[in-house]
Design an enzyme around this catalytic site. Structure first.
Site, PDB file in Angstrom:
ATOM      1  CE1 TYR A  26       6.672  -7.454   3.850  1.00  0.00           C
ATOM      2  CE2 TYR A  26       7.681  -6.375   5.741  1.00  0.00           C
ATOM      3  CZ  TYR A  26       6.790  -6.358   4.692  1.00  0.00           C
ATOM      4  OH  TYR A  26       6.017  -5.236   4.478  1.00  0.00           O
TER       5      TYR A  26
ATOM      6  CG  ASP B 293      15.940  -6.396   5.460  1.00  0.00           C
ATOM      7  OD1 ASP B 293      16.118  -5.565   6.369  1.00  0.00           O
ATOM      8  OD2 ASP B 293      14.832  -6.606   4.931  1.00  0.00           O
TER       9      ASP B 293
ATOM     10  CE  LYS C  13      10.129  -3.582  11.677  1.00  0.00           C
ATOM     11  NZ  LYS C  13      10.270  -4.526  10.576  1.00  0.00           N
TER      12      LYS C  13
HETATM   13  C1  LIG Z   1       9.894  -4.280   9.025  1.00  0.00           C
HETATM   14  C2  LIG Z   1      10.831  -4.782   8.013  1.00  0.00           C
HETATM   15  C3  LIG Z   1      11.010  -4.150   6.771  1.00  0.00           C
HETATM   16  C4  LIG Z   1      10.132  -3.023   6.317  1.00  0.00           C
HETATM   17  O1  LIG Z   1      10.249  -1.895   7.105  1.00  0.00           O
HETATM   18  P1  LIG Z   1       9.026  -0.826   7.101  1.00  0.00           P
HETATM   19  O2  LIG Z   1       9.555   0.279   7.950  1.00  0.00           O
HETATM   20  O3  LIG Z   1       7.852  -1.552   7.664  1.00  0.00           O
HETATM   21  O4  LIG Z   1       8.820  -0.443   5.686  1.00  0.00           O
HETATM   22  C5  LIG Z   1      11.994  -4.601   5.932  1.00  0.00           C
HETATM   23  N1  LIG Z   1      12.775  -5.644   6.285  1.00  0.00           N
HETATM   24  C6  LIG Z   1      12.633  -6.287   7.445  1.00  0.00           C
HETATM   25  C7  LIG Z   1      13.540  -7.413   7.780  1.00  0.00           C
HETATM   26  C8  LIG Z   1      11.636  -5.896   8.337  1.00  0.00           C
HETATM   27  O5  LIG Z   1      11.456  -6.568   9.464  1.00  0.00           O
END
Ligand SMILES: *Cc1c(COP(=O)(O)O)cnc(C)c1O
Length: 429
Positions: A146, A241, A269
């Protein structure tokens, strides 16, 4: 024990009339488990308190950011002090430099960084940057990873998209989805095949170096190294990511832990300390493509927001140093080995994938190593397990396909209590 949830239920009814599914982000609805979410009144340290006065030991940590726990004293103080000085300027401020310095120092691949207001913006911009830098259109992503909800990244996506059976969302134009080539996590051959089919067309390979949005799935030996090699050989960029793994796996993220350095890194995060922040960064020559240095456009009214910078800085400063990561590892090891013992004792068909301070219990007999094997998990069983835990005052993530996150606010006492609740919960399945 019967739990009083009347206020949460009434609030959910009211919310459902005003917001789709009663929430502002899908998995929160508890639709994948008990179907009625707990409305939170306040949270402190390792605990969440709901509107009915129930107390929970929290293992969601707001989906990862709260590595210090809820309402950490130093973070709250930093936010309060920053708020007194104004909540947004639309002009640069000093703490943007301080947070950037911290990120550049800690994350090996990052020489320059651009702050955003969410992880979604970070990954979306990182992909645009890779396309601008290489002059190519296609990207490779992995099933079950994701990367936020940008159109071309919502193809076989993990997290809520998997939980609700919409890994490829309607509303994404086919032409966009066609630009996203899908590979299988931990399967290099699937990546090689795509490079063979689309020579000189692939701008980047994007992945979570440790997948955490189909539940925790770790990279097998040599997988990340091979992706580094194949992208270099083909003139493509490698995007990690690290929105979850950055400052969670180690101060330098997964790239430091595994010793594989990508071209572009996405963060979010933890670097926002519980406020809305994302970031993308990388080599200087690549980042110089970003406006106003270069032609690739990217912007944000609230990017580098002073409150968010203050919260992120306070978090990273407090987190600095090996001892904290050792402490997190110790706590997680105690919890994971305790759960493993219980699972063996009771003969439950389950597997645990864990790395540093995050893990997932998969209700399956098969090793969870990619999207297909993960999807074999018994989600009904997870749902019962979750509900039993909730009633015992333990808040696990409300979906099989998410990670449990520990924080520095958790204690051995919390772990012991949680293990007792898990044993009861699993016995009652
Ligand atoms: C949470 C998450 C996102 C998206 O971040 P948001 O602040 O919710 O838009 C993208 N990549 C990873 C791996 C994530 O866990």
């Amino acid at each position: 024990m019967k739990m009083k949830l009347a206020k949460s239920k009434a609030l959910y009814k009211a919310a459902e009339k005003l917001m789709p599914g009663g929430v502002n982000s899908p998995v929160r609805s508890f639709n994948a488990v008990s179907g009625s979410p707990v409305f939170v009144a306040k949270a402190k340290g390792a605990y969440i308190y709901d509107e009915d006065g129930n107390k929970y030991t929290d293992y969601m940590s707001s989906w990862g950011p709260l590595i210090l726990g809820h309402a950490d004293g130093d973070v709250v103080k930093a936010i309060k002090e920053a708020a007194e000085l104004g909540t947004s300027y639309g002009a640069p401020c000093k703490n943007e430099i301080e947070l950037a310095k911290h990120v550049v120092k800690a994350i090996p691949s990052v020489e320059m960084v651009r702050m955003t207001s969410s992880g979604t913006e970070a990954t979306m911009s990182a992909v645009r940057l890779a396309r601008a830098f290489t002059g190519r259109d296609y990207i490779i992503k992995f099933e079950g990873c994701y990367h936020g909800h940008a159109d071309y990244l919502l193809v076989k996506a993990g997290s809520g998209a998997t939980t609700f059976g919409t890994p490829s969302s309607p509303g994404v134009p086919k032409a966009f989805a066609d630009m996203t080539l899908l590979a299988t996590y931990n399967d290099l051959a699937s990546v090689e095949e795509l490079f063979g089919q689309y020579p000189d067309k692939i701008a980047a390979v994007i992945l979570e170096p440790v997948a955490a949005n189909m539940g925790v799935v770790t990279p097998e030996e040599g997988f990340l190294e091979s992706l580094r090699r194949i992208t270099l050989e083909n003139g493509s960029l490698l995007i990690f990511d690290e929105v979850i793994t950055g400052f969670r796996m180690s101060p330098g993220g997964a790239q430091k832990a595994y010793g594989v350095i990508p071209d572009i890194t996405c963060l979010g995060k933890i670097i926002g300390g519980g406020l809305p922040v994302g970031a993308f960064g990388g080599r200087r020559d690549i980042m110089n493509m970003v406006a106003p240095s270069g032609p690739m456009y990217q912007a944000g009214t609230l990017s580098g927001n002073p409150l968010a910078m203050a919260a992120g800085l306070a978090t990273l400063r407090k987190l600095d140093g090996k001892a904290n990561y050792e402490r997190l590892r110790e706590l997680t090891d105690a919890l994971v080995s305790g759960i493993t013992e219980i699972i063996e004792k009771l003969g439950v068909k389950a597997r645990i994938n864990s790395v540093e301070s995050m893990f997932t219990i998969f209700f399956t007999g098969e090793e969870p190593r990619d999207y297909k094997s993960v999807l074999k998990s018994d989600t009904k069983m997870y749902s019962k397990f979750f509900e039993n835990l909730l009633r015992a005052g333990i808040m696990f993530p409300p979906s099989q396909f998410e990670a449990v996150f520990l924080s520095l606010a958790h204690t051995e006492k919390d772990v012991d209590k949680t293990l007792r609740a898990i044993e009861q919960s699993l016995s009652a399945l």
